[in-house]
Design a protein around this motif. Structure first.
Motif, PDB file in Angstrom:
ATOM      1  N   THR A 240       0.764  -1.183   0.055  1.00 26.36           N
ATOM      2  CA  THR A 240      -0.026   0.082  -0.167  1.00 26.36           C
ATOM      3  C   THR A 240       0.967   1.333   0.042  1.00 26.36           C
ATOM      4  OG1 THR A 240      -0.048   0.139   2.453  1.00 26.36           O
ATOM      5  CG2 THR A 240      -1.831  -1.268   1.108  1.00 26.36           C
ATOM      6  N   THR A 241       0.676   2.241  -0.565  1.00 22.71           N
ATOM      7  CA  THR A 241       1.413   3.363  -0.874  1.00 22.71           C
ATOM      8  C   THR A 241       0.543   4.710  -1.409  1.00 22.71           C
ATOM      9  OG1 THR A 241       3.465   4.266  -1.987  1.00 22.71           O
ATOM     10  CG2 THR A 241       1.957   2.940  -3.169  1.00 22.71           C
ATOM     11  N   ALA A 242       0.922   5.784  -0.970  1.00 22.47           N
ATOM     12  CA  ALA A 242       0.439   6.971  -1.330  1.00 22.47           C
ATOM     13  C   ALA A 242       0.724   7.097  -2.612  1.00 22.47           C
ATOM     14  CB  ALA A 242       0.905   8.277  -0.530  1.00 22.47           C
ATOM     15  N   SER A 243      -0.403   7.900  -3.478  1.00 19.47           N
ATOM     16  CA  SER A 243      -0.444   8.113  -5.045  1.00 19.47           C
ATOM     17  C   SER A 243       0.586   8.828  -5.321  1.00 19.47           C
ATOM     18  CB  SER A 243      -2.040   8.513  -5.375  1.00 19.47           C
ATOM     19  OG  SER A 243      -2.173   9.971  -4.541  1.00 19.47           O
ATOM     20  N   PHE A 244       1.063   9.909  -4.523  1.00 19.42           N
ATOM     21  CA  PHE A 244       1.967  10.959  -5.071  1.00 19.42           C
ATOM     22  C   PHE A 244       3.294  10.105  -5.358  1.00 19.42           C
ATOM     23  CE2 PHE A 244       3.091  10.903  -0.628  1.00 19.42           C
ATOM     24  CZ  PHE A 244       4.573  11.044  -0.483  1.00 19.42           C
ATOM     25  N   ILE A 245       3.558   8.809  -4.574  1.00 20.84           N
ATOM     26  CA  ILE A 245       4.896   7.920  -4.727  1.00 20.84           C
ATOM     27  C   ILE A 245       4.831   7.204  -6.139  1.00 20.84           C
ATOM     28  CG2 ILE A 245       6.203   5.989  -3.709  1.00 20.84           C
ATOM     29  CD1 ILE A 245       5.393   7.173  -1.043  1.00 20.84           C
ATOM     30  N   VAL A 246       3.496   6.758  -6.564  1.00 20.83           N
ATOM     31  CA  VAL A 246       3.616   5.990  -7.462  1.00 20.83           C
ATOM     32  C   VAL A 246       2.792   6.310  -8.465  1.00 20.83           C
ATOM     33  CG1 VAL A 246       3.920   3.916  -6.004  1.00 20.83           C
ATOM     34  CG2 VAL A 246       1.663   4.862  -6.195  1.00 20.83           C
ATOM     35  N   HIS A 247       2.269   7.442  -8.794  1.00 21.23           N
ATOM     36  CA  HIS A 247       1.250   7.762  -9.818  1.00 21.23           C
ATOM     37  C   HIS A 247       1.875   7.506 -11.146  1.00 21.23           C
ATOM     38  CE1 HIS A 247       2.701  12.040 -10.488  1.00 21.23           C
ATOM     39  NE2 HIS A 247       3.295  11.815  -9.436  1.00 21.23           N
ATOM     40  N   GLU A 248       3.460   8.050 -11.456  1.00 19.81           N
ATOM     41  CA  GLU A 248       4.043   7.995 -12.655  1.00 19.81           C
ATOM     42  C   GLU A 248       4.175   6.436 -13.141  1.00 19.81           C
ATOM     43  OE1 GLU A 248       4.577  10.249 -14.726  1.00 19.81           O
ATOM     44  OE2 GLU A 248       4.219  12.043 -13.448  1.00 19.81           O
ATOM     45  N   ASP A 249       4.597   5.548 -11.697  1.00 24.12           N
ATOM     46  CA  ASP A 249       4.586   4.386 -12.284  1.00 24.12           C
ATOM     47  C   ASP A 249       3.379   3.555 -12.604  1.00 24.12           C
ATOM     48  OD1 ASP A 249       7.342   4.162 -11.158  1.00 24.12           O
ATOM     49  OD2 ASP A 249       6.585   4.238  -9.152  1.00 24.12           O
ATOM     50  N   LEU A 250       2.463   3.833 -12.345  1.00 26.21           N
ATOM     51  CA  LEU A 250       1.281   3.479 -12.647  1.00 26.21           C
ATOM     52  C   LEU A 250       0.693   3.744 -13.975  1.00 26.21           C
ATOM     53  CD1 LEU A 250      -0.989   3.935  -9.192  1.00 26.21           C
ATOM     54  CD2 LEU A 250      -0.343   1.696 -10.358  1.00 26.21           C
ATOM     55  N   LYS A 251       0.903   5.133 -14.323  1.00 27.54           N
ATOM     56  CA  LYS A 251       0.751   5.572 -15.824  1.00 27.54           C
ATOM     57  C   LYS A 251       1.552   4.876 -16.737  1.00 27.54           C
ATOM     58  CE  LYS A 251       0.747   9.914 -14.570  1.00 27.54           C
ATOM     59  NZ  LYS A 251       0.602  11.698 -14.659  1.00 27.54           N
ATOM     60  N   ALA A 252       2.900   4.454 -16.490  1.00 33.28           N
ATOM     61  CA  ALA A 252       3.633   3.998 -17.142  1.00 33.28           C
ATOM     62  C   ALA A 252       3.506   2.504 -17.112  1.00 33.28           C
ATOM     63  CB  ALA A 252       5.244   4.250 -16.832  1.00 33.28           C
ATOM     64  N   GLY A 253       2.730   1.985 -16.535  1.00 31.85           N
ATOM     65  CA  GLY A 253       2.412   0.356 -16.340  1.00 31.85           C
ATOM     66  C   GLY A 253       3.509  -0.507 -15.622  1.00 31.85           C
ATOM     67  N   ARG A 254       4.238   0.375 -14.860  1.00 38.14           N
ATOM     68  CA  ARG A 254       5.470  -0.377 -14.216  1.00 38.14           C
ATOM     69  C   ARG A 254       4.912  -1.129 -12.990  1.00 38.14           C
ATOM     70  NH1 ARG A 254       8.360   4.338 -15.839  1.00 38.14           N
ATOM     71  NH2 ARG A 254       7.728   5.548 -13.706  1.00 38.14           N
ATOM     72  N   LEU A 255       3.762  -0.584 -12.439  1.00 43.03           N
ATOM     73  CA  LEU A 255       2.918  -0.778 -11.326  1.00 43.03           C
ATOM     74  C   LEU A 255       1.356  -0.932 -11.943  1.00 43.03           C
ATOM     75  CD1 LEU A 255       4.538   0.897  -8.069  1.00 43.03           C
ATOM     76  CD2 LEU A 255       4.779  -1.497  -8.866  1.00 43.03           C
ATOM     77  N   VAL A 256       0.834  -1.915 -11.181  1.00 47.13           N
ATOM     78  CA  VAL A 256      -0.608  -1.960 -11.289  1.00 47.13           C
ATOM     79  C   VAL A 256      -1.456  -1.597 -10.111  1.00 47.13           C
ATOM     80  CG1 VAL A 256      -2.425  -3.588 -12.182  1.00 47.13           C
ATOM     81  CG2 VAL A 256      -0.190  -3.989 -13.155  1.00 47.13           C
ATOM     82  N   LYS A 257      -2.611  -0.980 -10.051  1.00 52.50           N
ATOM     83  CA  LYS A 257      -3.445  -0.702  -9.226  1.00 52.50           C
ATOM     84  C   LYS A 257      -4.335  -2.004  -8.976  1.00 52.50           C
ATOM     85  CE  LYS A 257      -6.943   2.504  -7.583  1.00 52.50           C
ATOM     86  NZ  LYS A 257      -7.921   3.750  -7.988  1.00 52.50           N
ATOM     87  N   LEU A 258      -4.462  -2.531  -7.704  1.00 55.88           N
ATOM     88  CA  LEU A 258      -5.058  -3.764  -7.292  1.00 55.88           C
ATOM     89  C   LEU A 258      -6.263  -3.194  -6.702  1.00 55.88           C
ATOM     90  CD1 LEU A 258      -2.340  -6.039  -6.400  1.00 55.88           C
ATOM     91  CD2 LEU A 258      -3.211  -5.642  -8.606  1.00 55.88           C
ATOM     92  N   LEU A 259      -7.365  -4.079  -6.493  1.00 55.15           N
ATOM     93  CA  LEU A 259      -8.565  -4.048  -5.941  1.00 55.15           C
ATOM     94  C   LEU A 259      -9.278  -2.544  -6.110  1.00 55.15           C
ATOM     95  CD1 LEU A 259      -7.435  -5.725  -2.509  1.00 55.15           C
ATOM     96  CD2 LEU A 259      -8.523  -6.814  -4.394  1.00 55.15           C
ATOM     97  N   PRO A 260      -9.667  -2.422  -7.241  1.00 56.12           N
ATOM     98  CA  PRO A 260     -10.254  -0.927  -7.672  1.00 56.12           C
ATOM     99  C   PRO A 260     -11.553  -0.735  -7.104  1.00 56.12           C
ATOM    100  CG  PRO A 260     -10.246  -2.442  -9.730  1.00 56.12           C
ATOM    101  CD  PRO A 260      -9.370  -3.187  -8.640  1.00 56.12           C
ATOM    102  N   ALA A 261     -12.264  -1.879  -6.781  1.00 52.15           N
ATOM    103  CA  ALA A 261     -13.676  -1.773  -6.355  1.00 52.15           C
ATOM    104  C   ALA A 261     -13.604  -1.448  -4.772  1.00 52.15           C
ATOM    105  CB  ALA A 261     -14.421  -3.190  -6.456  1.00 52.15           C
ATOM    106  N   TYR A 262     -12.369  -1.463  -4.097  1.00 47.26           N
ATOM    107  CA  TYR A 262     -12.341  -1.127  -2.702  1.00 47.26           C
ATOM    108  C   TYR A 262     -11.404  -0.031  -2.517  1.00 47.26           C
ATOM    109  CZ  TYR A 262     -14.106  -5.882  -2.456  1.00 47.26           C
ATOM    110  OH  TYR A 262     -14.953  -7.062  -2.604  1.00 47.26           O
ATOM    111  N   GLY A 263     -11.788   0.850  -1.450  1.00 50.70           N
ATOM    112  CA  GLY A 263     -10.829   1.879  -1.271  1.00 50.70           C
ATOM    113  C   GLY A 263     -10.252   1.843   0.273  1.00 50.70           C
TER     114      GLY A 263
END
Length: 302
Positions: A240-263
């Protein structure tokens, strides 16, 4: 006796050559000016002025005292001007405390531009993940990313919201599968952030607002989100991590956001600073600049 007022009275009398003119310049009566100088002479035990009915002259002691008096008053006036100038523009050293990840990834991005706007400022940035005492440790401003602020006499200005996300690398998911529900995390290597009260307890909220807490386990815990991000990028596990740390990795596909139906409950970014009647220009400039930076969303993950 107000000795400073008496010094100013003596100076005006000498420079204007008249008790009456000095009284008018200072907005006092002739009697008040005479009384101030008489009290000054009494305190010093020396006569400063030789007076006649129509004129006066400085005594030898008066000449020496008058010269010293001018230096004192000029120094005070210069000090007043210096403080006034200091209060009029951001200057001096600004001490900022920020979380390690936020200071490294975020502040380092926009602080150079902030300092370019205020060339008379010097910045002392201290990054760590412990809670500091602003007054005791001598900080002007602290930035906090938290779900809840403790009661405090500090002023807290909310600047932004950072989502908390569950992420993993495509390589990890290819080897171990993708969790579909929070319960599925029990079968995965979950890396935890230790700067929260119960690091192993991840509480999710579904679309209906129902919360469930999962007690995860894993091979890595760390007190900085940067280490967890790096480990996740290398395929060690889920974090689990803050979006400011990984937002670029998510946009580039280096990381994947899991469990989108849960917050997960997000963290709020605050600027904290002492409650002073006269807020210093350097603190005001920093807080206003930060507020402008985070007025628009910076951490979109799409």
């Amino acid at each position: 006796m107000d000795q400073l007022a008496a010094l100013r009275a003596l100076r005006k009398v000498v420079e204007l050559g008249s008790f009456t003119a000095a009284a008018e310049a200072l907005g006092l009566s002739h009697t008040a000016i005479s009384r101030q100088i008489a009290q000054l002479e009494s305190k010093l035990g020396a006569q400063l002025l030789n007076r006649t009915t129509r004129r006066f002259a400085l005594t030898e002691a008066g000449k020496q005292y008058y010269e010293a008096c001018k230096q004192i008053l000029d120094a005070l006036d210069e000090a007043d001007r210096a403080v006034g100038d200091h209060q009029a523009r951001p200057a001096g050293t600004l001490r900022i405390n920020a979380p390690m990840a936020f200071g490294t990834l975020e502040l380092a991005e926009w602080l150079p531009d902030f300092l370019a706007h205020y060339p008379e400022l010097q910045m002392d940035l201290v990054c760590n993940d412990r809670i500091v005492d602003l007054i005791e440790d001598g900080f002007d401003v602290a930035l906090r990313l938290t779900r809840e602020l403790p009661d405090s006499t500090l002023i807290a200005k909310r600047l932004a919201t950072s989502e908390v996300l569950v992420v993993a690398s495509p390589a990890y998911l290819a080897r171990h599968g993708t969790p579909q529900t929070p319960q599925d995390l029990l079968a995965h290597n979950c890396m935890t952030y230790t700067q929260v009260l119960r690091p192993q307890d991840w509480t999710f909220i579904d679309a209906d607002g129902v919360a469930q807490t999962i007690a995860v386990r894993g091979t890595l815990q760390a007190n900085t989100g940067i280490a967890l991000r790096t480990a996740a990028l290398q395929g060690l596990g889920i974090a689990t991590t803050a979006s400011f740390i990984v937002h670029e990795d998510l946009k580039a596909g280096r990381l994947v956001k899991l469990l989108p139906a849960y917050g997960l409950k997000p963290r709020e970014l605050y600027a904290l600073y002492p409650h002073n009647r006269h807020l210093s220009p350097k603190v005001r400039a920093f807080v206003d600049y930060a507020a402008a930076i985070y007025r628009e969303r910076r951490w979109d993950t799409q």
